[in-house]
Design an enzyme around this catalytic site. Structure first.
Site, short mmCIF file in Angstrom:
data_model
loop_
_atom_site.label_atom_id
_atom_site.label_comp_id
_atom_site.label_asym_id
_atom_site.label_seq_id
_atom_site.Cartn_x
_atom_site.Cartn_y
_atom_site.Cartn_z
N ASP A 103 44.59 43.11 28.06
CA ASP A 103 44.51 43.14 26.60
C ASP A 103 44.11 44.54 26.14
OD1 ASP A 103 45.03 40.45 26.70
OD2 ASP A 103 42.91 39.88 26.51
N1 URA Z 1 42.06 37.70 30.68
C1 URA Z 1 41.96 38.06 29.39
O1 URA Z 1 41.56 37.28 28.53
N2 URA Z 1 42.30 39.32 29.07
C2 URA Z 1 42.74 40.24 29.95
O2 URA Z 1 43.02 41.37 29.59
C3 URA Z 1 42.82 39.84 31.31
C4 URA Z 1 42.48 38.57 31.65
#
Ligand code: URA
Length: 236
Positions: A103
């Site tokens: 993310d």
């Molecule tokens: N899980 C999440 O919620 N975000 C990420 O970036 C990776 C795993």
């Protein structure tokens, strides 16, 4: 292969830098200055020197990046900065892409490559490549919630996650999660299923690769030959 393409695919120089270097006699092919940057060379046989160093041909590139917050895991995006913006220009012509997503506000280990087949294998749900994340949450986690996390949780859209591991630190607010799958916002949604909220998320390993302690946030480096071997073996 054209000489300028060879210099570009080996991440030695952009094509325009290659043309300038040829004109400045900073490139040699088998010890001889080439006529121009369009000259054909055999990447397996010819010895190309750039600025006095022999350039080794490689079919693919594998870059380990310590992703900072604020960058999206994409090759290009109309509005946001992408993880590829963290690399120098000579890497932009290689067709690199992020192998898996983090993310925008998630930090840590990200593999960038131009090896589509390897990425496809590593990301295949059948292969269960493990990913480890250091996390912090808003509210303390109980032993019962950790047990539910380990067993697998039902997310808000009905998806049932595979069993995942969670090791909690003494403060009950942080720890390490190990996943064998990678659904959209998976950890955040797993914590939401426990009525909790992620406040910090950092990937610390991806398959056999671990985030090097001496790699600053936003910094990157090519995989070492040992890391590359381990990664190829993980995709077998
Ligand atoms: N899980 C999440 O919620 N975000 C990420 O970036 C990776 C795993």
């Amino acid at each position: 292969m054209r000489l300028d393409k060879f210099l570009s695919v080996t991440a030695t120089a952009t094509r325009s830098e290659a043309a300038k270097a040829v004109r400045a006699h900073r490139v040699l092919v088998n010890g001889v200055p080439p006529k121009n940057a369009a000259q054909q060379i055999d990447p397996e046989r010819d010895v190309v020197e750039y600025g006095g160093r022999v350039v080794t041909y490689r079919a693919h590139h594998y870059i380990l990046l310590n992703k900072p917050a604020g960058y999206v895991s994409a090759t290009d995006d109309g509005r946001e900065q992408t993880v590829l913006d963290l690399l120098p220009e000579k890497y932009t012509e290689l067709g690199l892409f992020p192998c898996g997503r983090l993310d925008k506000n998630t930090l840590g280990l990200m593999l960038l490559t131009d090896d589509g087949e390897l990425a496809h294998r590593l990301l295949s749900p059948r292969r269960h490549v493990t990913k480890r994340y250091y996390f912090k949450v808003k509210f303390p986690l109980t032993a019962e919630e950790c047990a539910r996390f380990r067993a697998g949780l039902v997310l808000e859209d009905g998806y049932e996650t595979k069993p995942a591991d969670i090791a909690l630190c003494e403060d009950m607010h942080s720890g390490v999660i190990t996943l064998v799958e990678g659904k959209y916002h998976q950890i955040k949604r797993m914590m939401l299923a426990l009525h909790n909220q992620i406040t910090h998320l950092e990937r610390i390993s991806f398959g056999p690769l671990t985030l090097p302690q001496d790699l600053a946030r936003g910094a990157w480096r090519p995989l070492t030959p040992e890391e590359e071997q381990a990664l190829l073996a993980a995709a077998e």
